[in-house]
Design a protein around this motif. Structure first.
Motif, PDB file in Angstrom:
ATOM      1  N   CYS A   1      69.908  46.762  -0.291  1.00  0.00           N
ATOM      2  CA  CYS A   1      69.594  45.338  -0.140  1.00  0.00           C
ATOM      3  C   CYS A   1      68.152  45.224   0.314  1.00  0.00           C
ATOM      4  CB  CYS A   1      70.546  44.634   0.819  1.00  0.00           C
ATOM      5  SG  CYS A   1      70.342  45.070   2.546  1.00  0.00           S
ATOM      6  N   GLY A   2      67.738  44.041   0.671  1.00  0.00           N
ATOM      7  CA  GLY A   2      66.339  43.810   0.988  1.00  0.00           C
ATOM      8  C   GLY A   2      65.856  44.604   2.187  1.00  0.00           C
ATOM      9  N   GLY A   3      66.646  44.628   3.240  1.00  0.00           N
ATOM     10  CA  GLY A   3      66.170  45.279   4.445  1.00  0.00           C
ATOM     11  C   GLY A   3      67.076  46.386   4.941  1.00  0.00           C
ATOM     12  N   ALA A   4      68.127  46.714   4.163  1.00  0.00           N
ATOM     13  CA  ALA A   4      69.138  47.683   4.607  1.00  0.00           C
ATOM     14  C   ALA A   4      69.687  47.286   5.974  1.00  0.00           C
ATOM     15  CB  ALA A   4      68.571  49.111   4.636  1.00  0.00           C
ATOM     16  N   VAL A   5      69.788  45.989   6.221  1.00  0.00           N
ATOM     17  CA  VAL A   5      70.216  45.521   7.534  1.00  0.00           C
ATOM     18  C   VAL A   5      71.674  45.064   7.532  1.00  0.00           C
ATOM     19  CG1 VAL A   5      69.856  43.818   9.351  1.00  0.00           C
ATOM     20  CG2 VAL A   5      67.901  44.822   8.203  1.00  0.00           C
ATOM     21  N   ALA A   6      71.964  44.019   6.815  1.00  0.00           N
ATOM     22  CA  ALA A   6      73.287  43.423   6.969  1.00  0.00           C
ATOM     23  C   ALA A   6      74.150  43.519   5.716  1.00  0.00           C
ATOM     24  CB  ALA A   6      73.142  41.966   7.382  1.00  0.00           C
ATOM     25  N   THR A   7      73.662  42.955   4.633  1.00  0.00           N
ATOM     26  CA  THR A   7      74.549  42.853   3.471  1.00  0.00           C
ATOM     27  C   THR A   7      74.890  44.212   2.867  1.00  0.00           C
ATOM     28  OG1 THR A   7      72.657  42.429   2.033  1.00  0.00           O
ATOM     29  CG2 THR A   7      73.845  40.519   2.853  1.00  0.00           C
TER      30      THR A   7
ATOM     31  N   GLN B   1      72.597  54.341   1.813  1.00  0.00           N
ATOM     32  CA  GLN B   1      72.305  52.928   2.104  1.00  0.00           C
ATOM     33  C   GLN B   1      70.819  52.730   2.391  1.00  0.00           C
ATOM     34  OE1 GLN B   1      74.371  51.208   5.447  1.00  0.00           O
ATOM     35  NE2 GLN B   1      73.117  49.351   5.311  1.00  0.00           N
TER      36      GLN B   1
ATOM     37  N   ARG C   1      66.871  50.389   1.318  1.00  0.00           N
ATOM     38  CA  ARG C   1      66.231  49.163   0.842  1.00  0.00           C
ATOM     39  C   ARG C   1      66.031  49.255  -0.664  1.00  0.00           C
ATOM     40  NH1 ARG C   1      62.609  47.094   5.352  1.00  0.00           N
ATOM     41  NH2 ARG C   1      63.223  48.392   7.091  1.00  0.00           N
ATOM     42  N   ILE C   2      65.970  48.101  -1.308  1.00  0.00           N
ATOM     43  CA  ILE C   2      65.715  48.056  -2.749  1.00  0.00           C
ATOM     44  C   ILE C   2      64.461  48.871  -3.088  1.00  0.00           C
ATOM     45  CG2 ILE C   2      65.023  46.538  -4.662  1.00  0.00           C
ATOM     46  CD1 ILE C   2      67.892  46.012  -4.054  1.00  0.00           C
TER      47      ILE C   2
ATOM     48  N   THR D   1      72.824  44.323  -3.285  1.00  0.00           N
ATOM     49  CA  THR D   1      73.172  42.952  -2.893  1.00  0.00           C
ATOM     50  C   THR D   1      71.924  42.081  -2.955  1.00  0.00           C
ATOM     51  OG1 THR D   1      72.900  43.520  -0.563  1.00  0.00           O
ATOM     52  CG2 THR D   1      75.114  43.605  -1.435  1.00  0.00           C
ATOM     53  N   SER D   2      70.931  42.559  -3.660  1.00  0.00           N
ATOM     54  CA  SER D   2      69.749  41.755  -3.958  1.00  0.00           C
ATOM     55  C   SER D   2      69.452  41.943  -5.433  1.00  0.00           C
ATOM     56  CB  SER D   2      68.536  42.211  -3.152  1.00  0.00           C
ATOM     57  OG  SER D   2      68.807  42.167  -1.788  1.00  0.00           O
ATOM     58  N   LYS D   3      68.466  41.230  -5.890  1.00  0.00           N
ATOM     59  CA  LYS D   3      68.103  41.338  -7.295  1.00  0.00           C
ATOM     60  C   LYS D   3      67.412  42.676  -7.552  1.00  0.00           C
ATOM     61  CE  LYS D   3      66.778  38.853 -11.176  1.00  0.00           C
ATOM     62  NZ  LYS D   3      67.816  38.253 -11.976  1.00  0.00           N
TER      63      LYS D   3
ATOM     64  N   LYS E   1      65.174  44.471 -10.220  1.00  0.00           N
ATOM     65  CA  LYS E   1      64.347  43.971 -11.322  1.00  0.00           C
ATOM     66  C   LYS E   1      64.102  44.984 -12.429  1.00  0.00           C
ATOM     67  CE  LYS E   1      62.014  40.256  -8.894  1.00  0.00           C
ATOM     68  NZ  LYS E   1      62.367  40.435  -7.473  1.00  0.00           N
TER      69      LYS E   1
ATOM     70  N   THR F   1      76.459  44.663  -9.339  1.00  0.00           N
ATOM     71  CA  THR F   1      76.079  43.871  -8.172  1.00  0.00           C
ATOM     72  C   THR F   1      77.171  43.877  -7.091  1.00  0.00           C
ATOM     73  OG1 THR F   1      75.447  41.708  -7.326  1.00  0.00           O
ATOM     74  CG2 THR F   1      76.840  41.715  -9.278  1.00  0.00           C
TER      75      THR F   1
ATOM     76  N   ARG G   1      61.019  37.048   4.426  1.00  0.00           N
ATOM     77  CA  ARG G   1      62.109  37.812   3.834  1.00  0.00           C
ATOM     78  C   ARG G   1      62.905  36.952   2.854  1.00  0.00           C
ATOM     79  NH1 ARG G   1      67.199  39.564   3.655  1.00  0.00           N
ATOM     80  NH2 ARG G   1      67.576  41.801   3.748  1.00  0.00           N
TER      81      ARG G   1
ATOM     82  N   PHE H   1      64.062  38.087  -0.612  1.00  0.00           N
ATOM     83  CA  PHE H   1      65.493  38.378  -0.661  1.00  0.00           C
ATOM     84  C   PHE H   1      66.275  37.166  -0.149  1.00  0.00           C
ATOM     85  CE2 PHE H   1      63.256  42.408   0.066  1.00  0.00           C
ATOM     86  CZ  PHE H   1      63.615  43.082  -1.090  1.00  0.00           C
TER      87      PHE H   1
ATOM     88  N   HIS I   1      68.494  36.208   7.737  1.00  0.00           N
ATOM     89  CA  HIS I   1      68.331  37.252   8.759  1.00  0.00           C
ATOM     90  C   HIS I   1      67.101  38.047   8.385  1.00  0.00           C
ATOM     91  CE1 HIS I   1      70.885  38.897   5.545  1.00  0.00           C
ATOM     92  NE2 HIS I   1      70.221  40.027   5.730  1.00  0.00           N
TER      93      HIS I   1
ATOM     94  N   ALA J   1      70.517  37.471  -4.511  1.00  0.00           N
ATOM     95  CA  ALA J   1      70.505  38.290  -5.719  1.00  0.00           C
ATOM     96  C   ALA J   1      70.083  37.532  -6.975  1.00  0.00           C
ATOM     97  CB  ALA J   1      71.848  39.000  -5.941  1.00  0.00           C
ATOM     98  N   THR J   2      69.393  36.391  -6.783  1.00  0.00           N
ATOM     99  CA  THR J   2      68.809  35.712  -7.943  1.00  0.00           C
ATOM    100  C   THR J   2      67.341  35.405  -7.618  1.00  0.00           C
ATOM    101  OG1 THR J   2      69.095  33.392  -7.284  1.00  0.00           O
ATOM    102  CG2 THR J   2      71.015  34.497  -8.248  1.00  0.00           C
TER     103      THR J   2
ATOM    104  N   PRO K   1      73.117  47.310  12.458  1.00  0.00           N
ATOM    105  CA  PRO K   1      74.279  46.853  11.693  1.00  0.00           C
ATOM    106  C   PRO K   1      75.486  47.782  11.832  1.00  0.00           C
ATOM    107  CG  PRO K   1      72.496  47.538  10.226  1.00  0.00           C
ATOM    108  CD  PRO K   1      71.942  47.519  11.606  1.00  0.00           C
TER     109      PRO K   1
ATOM    110  N   LEU L   1      79.840  41.716  11.715  1.00  0.00           N
ATOM    111  CA  LEU L   1      79.348  41.335  10.388  1.00  0.00           C
ATOM    112  C   LEU L   1      80.510  41.071   9.439  1.00  0.00           C
ATOM    113  CD1 LEU L   1      76.348  43.760   9.728  1.00  0.00           C
ATOM    114  CD2 LEU L   1      76.250  41.279   9.836  1.00  0.00           C
TER     115      LEU L   1
END
Lengths: 88, 155
Positions: A9-15, A38, A40-41, A57-59, A61, A70, B48, B52, B67, B93-94, B112, B119
């Motif tokens: 995901c974007g930050g490897a933090v939550a999602t 696990q 970051r993108i 869990t992010s886009k 590209k 996804t 962010r 994202f 977040h 994710a878009t 996390p 979470l």
């Protein structure tokens, strides 16, 4: 054989933590030996070696040459079963 | 249990915001004021979100879970904002799919792995359309806490 799955995901933090957890549970239930990576993108490229699947869990590209499914349904709860079937 | 951690000072009802940026500013300020996040949090959050996005369309109910990186956070917490009028967020994710968001769960996340259960519980709440509907119709802060408590006890 252990299968390496990248969850990103974007930050490897939550999602991605949630998605990673779901993938582990799913594989355990189905007797699949899995190794989760696990990250970051932006780190996908350098962790590709040996990976068979990317669950972002992010886009995402670009094309990394391995399947991308996804992980969004694990976050939104919409369409979870379909995603689980696709991962298996 | 999340409900035990919820504070009325971190819940905003009838929040008047003109944009997602405005939501970050108002809700983020509450987290910073209460010592959960650093001064850099709001800007980091906006940055962010651009790369994202965190908007979610849960069976027609717009929710966002903004977040950001752990380096802008002091301790784990959740701020909740119920918007008077929904504002547009980009869906997770878009690049450009918008969702009109009514309910915002702003997270300050430190590690996390350590609070995976929390979470998971936040997501269990967000994924339950009935609970979401009740939350969006709440009028008092205490109602928000009660609805979340009931859901958590039932988990």
């Amino acid at each position: 054989m252990k299968k390496k799955v990248i969850v990103a995901c974007g930050g490897a933090v939550a999602t991605s933590t949630i998605a990673a957890n779901k993938v582990v549970e799913l594989c355990k239930k189905n007797g699949i030996d899995v190794e989760i990576c696990q990250i970051r993108i932006s780190e996908i490229e350098s962790n590709l070696s040996g990976a068979v699947l990317i669950v972002p869990t992010s886009k995402v590209k670009r094309d990394y040459g391995i399947p991308v499914i996804t992980g969004m349904p694990f976050i939104s709860g919409v369409g979870v079963e379909k995603t689980e079937a696709a991962i298996l | 249990m999340i409900w035990e951690e919820l504070k009325e000072s971190l819940i905003m009802m009838d929040l008047e915001a003109s944009s997602s940026q405005d939501v970050f500013q108002k809700l983020g300020s509450a987290l910073t004021r209460e010592g959960y996040t650093k001064d850099s949090y709001i800007e980091a959050l906006s940055e962010r979100e651009k790369n994202f996005p965190t908007g979610l369309d849960i069976n027609g109910i717009g929710v966002a879970i903004p977040h950001t990186d752990v380096s802008h956070v002091n301790k784990p917490g959740i701020a909740i904002g119920l918007l008077k009028n929904p504002v547009s967020f980009i869906q997770m994710a878009t690049d450009d799919e918008e969702v009109k968001v009514k309910l915002v769960f702003m997270l300050s996340v430190i590690n996390p792995e350590a609070h995976l259960e929390e979470l998971k519980q936040i997501l269990a709440i967000i994924q339950d359309t009935d609970v979401l509907k009740k939350l969006t119709e709440a009028e008092e802060k205490q109602q928000i806490i009660n609805i979340i408590r009931e859901k958590e006890i039932a988990l």
